[in-house]
Design a protein around this motif. Structure first.
Motif, short mmCIF file in Angstrom:
data_model
loop_
_atom_site.label_atom_id
_atom_site.label_comp_id
_atom_site.label_asym_id
_atom_site.label_seq_id
_atom_site.Cartn_x
_atom_site.Cartn_y
_atom_site.Cartn_z
N GLY A 30 53.47 41.07 35.39
CA GLY A 30 52.79 40.13 34.77
C GLY A 30 52.30 40.26 33.52
O GLY A 30 53.39 41.07 32.74
N LYS A 112 44.36 32.83 41.00
CA LYS A 112 43.77 32.97 39.73
C LYS A 112 41.89 34.37 40.68
O LYS A 112 40.79 34.72 39.61
CB LYS A 112 42.99 33.11 38.92
CG LYS A 112 44.17 31.99 38.49
CD LYS A 112 44.14 30.59 37.38
CE LYS A 112 45.04 30.02 37.27
NZ LYS A 112 44.76 29.12 36.03
N PRO A 115 43.35 39.70 38.98
CA PRO A 115 44.73 39.60 37.61
C PRO A 115 46.31 40.03 38.39
O PRO A 115 47.01 39.58 36.98
CB PRO A 115 43.85 40.36 36.64
CG PRO A 115 42.95 41.67 37.66
CD PRO A 115 42.80 40.84 39.03
N SER A 164 39.07 37.38 36.00
CA SER A 164 40.34 36.89 36.54
C SER A 164 39.91 35.57 37.23
O SER A 164 40.78 34.03 35.55
CB SER A 164 40.78 37.31 37.38
OG SER A 164 41.98 36.71 38.18
N THR A 170 45.72 33.39 31.61
CA THR A 170 46.15 33.04 32.70
C THR A 170 46.70 31.60 32.99
O THR A 170 46.46 30.44 32.25
CB THR A 170 45.73 33.13 34.16
OG1 THR A 170 44.11 32.17 33.86
CG2 THR A 170 44.70 34.10 34.57
#
Length: 212
Positions: A30, A112, A115, A164, A170
């Motif tokens: 990520g 989600k 994270p 998150s 995201t």
């Protein structure tokens, strides 16, 4: 290079994640600001040092290791998933990735609720997740289409989960999941097709690695 040794049993990697991403030349965990600053392994000559021609075996091994580290799966577990996929009808590489994507820790990450996948494993292990009205604390638990995944009522104010869910950085939700952000629950709609899995993994190389 110890990292690429192909052992039957390997403990989960708990070192610097940026270091691993640099080995593969891409950010597999990520968003990583340190990786973006320098995308190649450290060393005296940095990105300009000469590298010998990589063997076919080495390229296949790296791809297998990249998949393992991406999903956070131990060597023996990953090998088991591969041979399970190889016994089924269909494209083995695609079936392998589908099995990885169906794991509870991955689904918690995709929804989600966490994270990262490593954070998702902790959230699952610490009993914050309910599947079909029952607490499940096994990260490798495999979900089936129609399964409902939700945050336990007492865990809905958990800072990691809240941060998150409401993190605007995201990406979009994958199309094979459904998410009710307000009530903190989701549903595993269907097994994803290969084109619906966003990971940059060349699964055919993994098939070739295990087929030797």
């Amino acid at each position: 290079m110890i990292f690429f040794q192909d052992k039957k049993i390997m403990a989960k990697y708990i070192g610097p994640k940026t270091k691993i991403s640099r080995r593969f030349g891409e950010c597999i965990y990520g968003e990583d600001k340190y990786f973006e600053r320098r995308k190649y392994p450290s060393g005296q000559h940095g990105n300009n040092r000469r590298r010998g021609k990589r063997s076919e075996y080495f390229i296949q091994l790296i791809e297998k290791q990249k998949a393992r580290y991406t999903y956070g799966i131990l060597e023996r577990q990953f090998e088991s998933l591969f041979f399970e996929a190889s016994r089924k009808k269909g494209i083995t590489g695609e079936l392998l990735l589908q099995a990885c994507e169906s794991r509870l820790d991955n689904i918690v990450f995709r929804l989600k609720f966490a994270p990262s996948r490593s954070s998702a494993r902790q959230i699952v292990s610490h009993r914050h997740i309910i599947v079909n009205n029952k607490i499940v604390n096994i990260p490798s638990f495999r979900l089936k289409p129609g399964d409902k995944i939700e945050i336990k009522e007492k865990s809905k104010k958990h800072p990691v989960i809240l941060n998150s869910i409401y993190n605007k950085k995201t990406g979009p939700l994958v199309e094979w999941l459904v998410l009710d952000e307000k009530n903190m629950f989701g549903m595993f709609r269907m097994i994803p097709k290969r084109i619906q899995i966003p990971e940059n993994i060349k699964e055919q190389l993994i098939v070739e690695f295990y087929s030797k």
